[in-house]
Scaffold this motif. Structure first.
Motif, PDB file in Angstrom:
ATOM      1  N   ILE A 279       0.733  -1.170   0.025  1.00  0.00           N
ATOM      2  CA  ILE A 279      -0.019   0.069  -0.091  1.00  0.00           C
ATOM      3  C   ILE A 279       0.729   1.294   0.124  1.00  0.00           C
ATOM      4  CG2 ILE A 279      -1.676   1.365   1.296  1.00  0.00           C
ATOM      5  CD1 ILE A 279      -2.880  -1.282   2.181  1.00  0.00           C
ATOM      6  N   GLU A 280       2.059   1.120   0.896  1.00  0.00           N
ATOM      7  CA  GLU A 280       2.885   2.423   0.861  1.00  0.00           C
ATOM      8  C   GLU A 280       3.470   2.429  -0.533  1.00  0.00           C
ATOM      9  OE1 GLU A 280       5.422   1.022   3.995  1.00  0.00           O
ATOM     10  OE2 GLU A 280       4.264   2.684   5.430  1.00  0.00           O
ATOM     11  N   ARG A 281       3.888   1.574  -1.227  1.00  0.00           N
ATOM     12  CA  ARG A 281       4.362   1.512  -2.517  1.00  0.00           C
ATOM     13  C   ARG A 281       3.455   2.118  -3.410  1.00  0.00           C
ATOM     14  NH1 ARG A 281       6.884  -3.416  -1.036  1.00  0.00           N
ATOM     15  NH2 ARG A 281       5.302  -4.634  -2.421  1.00  0.00           N
ATOM     16  N   TYR A 282       2.190   1.725  -3.139  1.00  0.00           N
ATOM     17  CA  TYR A 282       1.121   2.054  -4.133  1.00  0.00           C
ATOM     18  C   TYR A 282       0.824   3.848  -3.858  1.00  0.00           C
ATOM     19  CZ  TYR A 282      -3.500   2.936  -6.359  1.00  0.00           C
ATOM     20  OH  TYR A 282      -4.383   3.327  -7.117  1.00  0.00           O
TER      21      TYR A 282
ATOM     22  N   ARG B  98      -8.928   4.211   4.981  1.00  0.00           N
ATOM     23  CA  ARG B  98      -9.585   4.666   6.310  1.00  0.00           C
ATOM     24  C   ARG B  98     -10.531   3.736   6.865  1.00  0.00           C
ATOM     25  NH1 ARG B  98      -9.721   9.966   7.582  1.00  0.00           N
ATOM     26  NH2 ARG B  98      -9.728   9.089   9.747  1.00  0.00           N
ATOM     27  N   VAL B  99     -11.282   3.080   6.386  1.00  0.00           N
ATOM     28  CA  VAL B  99     -12.130   2.022   6.814  1.00  0.00           C
ATOM     29  C   VAL B  99     -11.380   0.552   7.135  1.00  0.00           C
ATOM     30  CG1 VAL B  99     -14.002   0.297   6.203  1.00  0.00           C
ATOM     31  CG2 VAL B  99     -14.045   2.695   5.467  1.00  0.00           C
ATOM     32  N   THR B 100     -10.360   0.435   6.478  1.00  0.00           N
ATOM     33  CA  THR B 100      -9.517  -0.761   6.610  1.00  0.00           C
ATOM     34  C   THR B 100      -8.388  -0.636   7.931  1.00  0.00           C
ATOM     35  OG1 THR B 100      -7.914  -0.275   4.785  1.00  0.00           O
ATOM     36  CG2 THR B 100      -9.776  -1.741   4.371  1.00  0.00           C
ATOM     37  N   GLY B 101      -8.556   0.828   8.470  1.00  0.00           N
ATOM     38  CA  GLY B 101      -7.636   0.952   9.920  1.00  0.00           C
ATOM     39  C   GLY B 101      -6.511   1.725   9.518  1.00  0.00           C
ATOM     40  N   TRP B 102      -6.173   2.498   8.218  1.00  0.00           N
ATOM     41  CA  TRP B 102      -5.258   3.566   8.187  1.00  0.00           C
ATOM     42  C   TRP B 102      -5.688   4.722   8.684  1.00  0.00           C
ATOM     43  CZ3 TRP B 102      -0.490   3.212   4.878  1.00  0.00           C
ATOM     44  CH2 TRP B 102      -0.229   1.921   4.790  1.00  0.00           C
ATOM     45  N   SER B 103      -4.902   5.203   9.552  1.00  0.00           N
ATOM     46  CA  SER B 103      -5.099   6.560  10.016  1.00  0.00           C
ATOM     47  C   SER B 103      -4.547   7.766   8.844  1.00  0.00           C
ATOM     48  CB  SER B 103      -4.451   6.847  11.321  1.00  0.00           C
ATOM     49  OG  SER B 103      -2.947   6.648  11.406  1.00  0.00           O
TER      50      SER B 103
ATOM     51  N   ILE C  29      -1.094   7.429   6.527  1.00  0.00           N
ATOM     52  CA  ILE C  29      -0.898   7.771   5.098  1.00  0.00           C
ATOM     53  C   ILE C  29       0.078   8.849   4.880  1.00  0.00           C
ATOM     54  CG2 ILE C  29      -2.125   8.584   3.365  1.00  0.00           C
ATOM     55  CD1 ILE C  29      -4.787   7.490   4.435  1.00  0.00           C
ATOM     56  N   LEU C  30       0.082   9.773   5.626  1.00  0.00           N
ATOM     57  CA  LEU C  30       1.128  10.844   5.804  1.00  0.00           C
ATOM     58  C   LEU C  30       2.455  10.294   5.682  1.00  0.00           C
ATOM     59  CD1 LEU C  30       1.820  13.912   5.850  1.00  0.00           C
ATOM     60  CD2 LEU C  30       1.388  13.949   8.450  1.00  0.00           C
ATOM     61  N   TRP C  31       2.498   9.442   6.732  1.00  0.00           N
ATOM     62  CA  TRP C  31       4.107   8.661   6.747  1.00  0.00           C
ATOM     63  C   TRP C  31       4.490   7.920   5.488  1.00  0.00           C
ATOM     64  CZ3 TRP C  31       8.571   9.437   8.877  1.00  0.00           C
ATOM     65  CH2 TRP C  31       9.372   8.236   8.800  1.00  0.00           C
ATOM     66  N   ALA C  32       3.373   7.272   5.166  1.00  0.00           N
ATOM     67  CA  ALA C  32       3.827   6.580   3.817  1.00  0.00           C
ATOM     68  C   ALA C  32       3.946   7.510   2.524  1.00  0.00           C
ATOM     69  CB  ALA C  32       2.546   5.939   3.373  1.00  0.00           C
TER      70      ALA C  32
ATOM     71  N   TYR D  74      -2.148  21.803  13.099  1.00  0.00           N
ATOM     72  CA  TYR D  74      -3.650  22.384  13.703  1.00  0.00           C
ATOM     73  C   TYR D  74      -4.819  21.989  12.919  1.00  0.00           C
ATOM     74  CZ  TYR D  74      -7.013  25.553  15.744  1.00  0.00           C
ATOM     75  OH  TYR D  74      -8.022  26.054  16.122  1.00  0.00           O
ATOM     76  N   TRP D  75      -4.666  22.411  11.472  1.00  0.00           N
ATOM     77  CA  TRP D  75      -5.799  22.201  10.639  1.00  0.00           C
ATOM     78  C   TRP D  75      -6.191  20.624  10.588  1.00  0.00           C
ATOM     79  CZ3 TRP D  75      -5.707  24.176   4.690  1.00  0.00           C
ATOM     80  CH2 TRP D  75      -6.987  24.123   4.333  1.00  0.00           C
ATOM     81  N   LEU D  76      -4.929  19.830  10.447  1.00  0.00           N
ATOM     82  CA  LEU D  76      -4.884  18.284  10.102  1.00  0.00           C
ATOM     83  C   LEU D  76      -5.713  17.749  11.594  1.00  0.00           C
ATOM     84  CD1 LEU D  76      -4.455  16.029   8.467  1.00  0.00           C
ATOM     85  CD2 LEU D  76      -2.315  15.807   9.492  1.00  0.00           C
ATOM     86  N   ARG D  77      -5.344  18.311  12.928  1.00  0.00           N
ATOM     87  CA  ARG D  77      -5.913  17.686  13.972  1.00  0.00           C
ATOM     88  C   ARG D  77      -7.276  18.042  14.172  1.00  0.00           C
ATOM     89  NH1 ARG D  77      -2.911  19.175  19.753  1.00  0.00           N
ATOM     90  NH2 ARG D  77      -4.895  18.035  20.127  1.00  0.00           N
ATOM     91  N   ARG D  78      -7.780  18.921  13.563  1.00  0.00           N
ATOM     92  CA  ARG D  78      -9.181  19.408  13.279  1.00  0.00           C
ATOM     93  C   ARG D  78      -9.982  18.590  12.517  1.00  0.00           C
ATOM     94  NH1 ARG D  78     -11.083  24.597  15.158  1.00  0.00           N
ATOM     95  NH2 ARG D  78     -12.738  24.364  13.518  1.00  0.00           N
ATOM     96  N   VAL D  79      -9.309  18.166  11.351  1.00  0.00           N
ATOM     97  CA  VAL D  79     -10.015  17.207  10.609  1.00  0.00           C
ATOM     98  C   VAL D  79      -9.834  15.714  11.013  1.00  0.00           C
ATOM     99  CG1 VAL D  79      -9.725  16.240   8.105  1.00  0.00           C
ATOM    100  CG2 VAL D  79      -9.177  18.931   8.585  1.00  0.00           C
ATOM    101  N   ASP D  80      -8.731  15.423  11.493  1.00  0.00           N
ATOM    102  CA  ASP D  80      -8.904  13.819  11.847  1.00  0.00           C
ATOM    103  C   ASP D  80      -9.900  13.534  13.113  1.00  0.00           C
ATOM    104  OD1 ASP D  80      -7.852  11.150  12.044  1.00  0.00           O
ATOM    105  OD2 ASP D  80      -5.780  11.852  12.907  1.00  0.00           O
TER     106      ASP D  80
END
Length: 361
Positions: free
Chosen positions: A4-7, A89-94, A98-101, A355-361
């Motif tokens: 998935i990370e490679r994709y 997201r449904v399969t458990g990826w936060s 995804i950001l780290w990938a 800060y924006w990402l924390r509000r979205v997550d």
């Protein structure tokens, strides 16, 4: 990286390469049109095209952060439009996972561009300027009027005109002893062939004379003429070449070298220091550019056109670039902390994205 990370990385890479290709075509076209207006009998159409080709590594390194921003926005945006990010997201990826990938791929891309910026772009820019200057019979800009001054602990050097990196005119060397001038060397020209050879040289030796304690001290001098002489010179041809290149095109090592050189000569090194710290802060810029994409993507999962994403990416990228340039130039003019000016815009954008990402997550 897992599959998935490679994709995810492949999607970001492919879209970034596409954006880079489009921008390089646009920049190259305008650069080539600019060179066409300068064509002469010696500076031919082929040389103009070659000059344009040599500028591509320089342009690619300069626009890389904006390319990465637009490429990531387009790549992840296409995944969002196809609901693939929703499935992740449904399969458990936060979002952080995804950001780290994506960051793994982004920093690999930055590593490649850093190598280009350090080793390819400076040499390409230097050769392009040298080639065009020789074709147009131009001399180096630093030799146009005031010449070039160099100072160390033992001598002051003034070069009246820099014809090329290996050919100098009207050189004056003031020898120092105990902080006072002890001699003067005047040479009509100097040529580098492994060592600097000075031609048509006049050497004036100054000597303090005091016949007795009651009589005042005066200076006597003796003049000697030489057809040729070799002498150590603090600047090498590559140094003279780099002096004619804009600071942002120099490699990090050259910038560090010139900062030391200017500071040793009690000269203003602010612009070189700013460019050096901007290069050091590039990984932070890459992180900020990736981070600002995520709240844009995950904050609105509805269908958004590619054109809108490109416009938004250009708007953010250009806005950041303008603010970064403004803060840097203000810091140089008003002698503000250079390091802070180089990294402050990236840190501000990164904190805002977090800060924006924390509000979205």
């Amino acid at each position: 990286m897992n599959r998935i990370e490679r994709y995810l990385g492949g999607v970001v890479l492919s879209h970034s390469l596409l954006v880079m290709l489009v921008l390089m075509v646009i920049f190259s076209f305008f650069e080539f049109m600019n060179q066409v207006g300068k064509l002469t009998d010696s500076y031919t159409l082929g040389l103009g095209a070659f000059y344009t080709l040599l500028k591509v590594p320089v342009y690619s390194y300069e626009v890389f952060p904006i390319v990465l921003l637009i490429g990531t926005l387009m790549g992840l945006g296409s995944l969002a439009n196809q609901s693939e990010l929703t499935v992740l997201r449904v399969t458990g990826w936060s979002i952080k996972r995804i950001l780290w990938a994506v960051l793994k791929t982004a920093f690999l891309m930055w590593l490649v561009m850093a190598i280009i910026g350090e080793f390819v772009a400076p040499k390409s820019e230097a050769y392009a300027k040298k080639m065009r200057a020789e074709a147009l019979n131009q001399s180096f800009s630093i030799g146009s009027s005031n010449g070039l001054w160099v100072k160390d602990d033992y001598q002051y050097i003034h070069v009246g005109r820099v014809i090329s990196s290996q050919d100098l005119r009207n050189i004056e060397i003031y020898d120092l002893k105990d902080g006072k001038v002890s001699g003067l060397i005047q040479a009509k020209q100097a040529h580098y062939d492994g060592v600097w050879t000075f031609k048509k040289v006049k050497y004036i030796n100054l000597k303090a004379v005091q016949p007795s304690e009651q009589m005042p001290k005066y200076y006597d001098y003796a003049t000697v003429h030489y057809d040729e002489m070799t002498r150590s010179f603090p600047l090498k041809p590559e140094d003279l070449t780099n002096l004619d290149i804009e600071t942002r095109y120099l490699s990090g090592w050259d910038l560090y070298h010139y900062v030391e050189f200017l500071q040793e000569n009690d000269l203003d090194a602010s612009s070189y220091l700013l460019s050096f710290w901007r290069k050091v802060a590039t990984p932070l810029v890459v992180l900020a550019m990736i981070a600002v994409v995520f709240p844009l993507i995950f904050g609105s999962m509805r269908q958004v056109s590619v054109g809108q994403r490109i416009f938004l990416g250009v708007l953010i990228g250009m806005g950041f670039h303008l603010i970064n340039q403004l803060i840097g130039n203000v810091s140089v003019v008003y002698q503000l902390p250079i390091v802070l000016a180089a990294i402050a815009p990236s840190i501000a954008l990164l904190l805002f994205s977090w800060y924006w990402l924390r509000r979205v997550d």
